[in-house]
Design an enzyme around this catalytic site. Structure first.
Site, PDB file in Angstrom:
ATOM      1  N   CYS A   1       0.854  -1.180   0.000  1.00  0.00           N
ATOM      2  CA  CYS A   1       0.000   0.000   0.000  1.00  0.00           C
ATOM      3  C   CYS A   1       0.898   1.241   0.000  1.00  0.00           C
ATOM      4  CB  CYS A   1      -0.892  -0.021   1.239  1.00  0.00           C
ATOM      5  SG  CYS A   1      -1.886   1.479   1.451  1.00  0.00           S
TER       6      CYS A   1
ATOM      7  N   CYS B   1       0.501   3.305   3.594  1.00  0.00           N
ATOM      8  CA  CYS B   1       0.948   2.821   4.910  1.00  0.00           C
ATOM      9  C   CYS B   1       2.008   1.732   4.829  1.00  0.00           C
ATOM     10  CB  CYS B   1      -0.246   2.341   5.735  1.00  0.00           C
ATOM     11  SG  CYS B   1      -0.969   0.802   5.113  1.00  0.00           S
TER      12      CYS B   1
ATOM     13  N   CYS C   1      -1.261 -10.980  -7.280  1.00  0.00           N
ATOM     14  CA  CYS C   1      -1.610 -12.081  -6.389  1.00  0.00           C
ATOM     15  C   CYS C   1      -1.522 -11.548  -4.951  1.00  0.00           C
ATOM     16  CB  CYS C   1      -0.648 -13.237  -6.628  1.00  0.00           C
ATOM     17  SG  CYS C   1      -1.085 -14.739  -5.773  1.00  0.00           S
TER      18      CYS C   1
END
Length: 184
Positions: free
Chosen positions: A147, A150, A170
């Site tokens: 991400c 974060c 995946c």
């Protein structure tokens, strides 16, 4: 006694040194990092990009917020067992958001059956919402996906996916929170 004023040359040299010194500071040296994230409504509509502070928490703070498997996968680059995650076989319409910060990561419209036992997508909801880095662990050369807001570990991307991208993101269910699509 007369004061000497700096010459233009010494001023430029000092300001160049100061600029280089600032560049060499670690990114976490008291200056919050900012990231640009594409924001999405509950219906999946792209609301444009927003500049936000990167989310940084201590290991103890993440451990207190997440379930044990979520913590191990998202914060320590673990991998859940195949065919065990909550979203690998989910066929509902909606968005997949980061379990740590809620950033929209994938849309169910790009999910496909890869046969691997992990939720697989042929593209992220917005390229700016993820980060890709080289991962040479486990005697393999792969691209890890996290991400962008974060740094939660999500999974890996491979080049054996379907058209139109040929990619297979995946992902681990433990790093994702599925949110059913709201009416537009």
């Amino acid at each position: 006694m007369t004061a000497t004023l700096p010459t233009r040359r010494s001023f430029l040299a000092l300001s160049s040194f100061a600029t280089l010194s600032l560049w060499s500071l670690p990114a976490h040296a008291g200056v919050p990092q900012a990231v640009v994230i594409a924001n999405f409504s509950p219906s999946g509509k792209n609301l444009g990009t927003v500049r936000m502070e990167k989310i940084v928490k201590t290991d103890a703070e993440w451990k207190a917020l997440l379930m044990p498997e979520q913590y191990e996968v998202a914060r320590h680059a673990g991998t859940e067992a195949a065919f065990t995650g909550s979203t690998w076989n989910n066929h509902a319409d909606g968005l997949y958001r980061c379990v740590c910060c809620g950033t929209a990561l994938f849309d169910s419209k790009t999910k496909f059956e890869s046969g691997t036992g992990w939720p697989s997508f042929w593209q992220p909801i917005a390229k700016t919402n993820i980060a890709e880095t080289r991962d040479s662990s486990l005697f393999m050369d792969r691209i890890a996906v996290s991400c962008a807001r974060c740094d939660a570990h999500l999974g890996h991307v491979f080049d054996d996916g379907p058209k139109p991208t040929g990619l297979r993101y995946c992902m681990n269910s433990a790093s994702l929170k599925f949110v059913p699509r709201a009416p537009a």
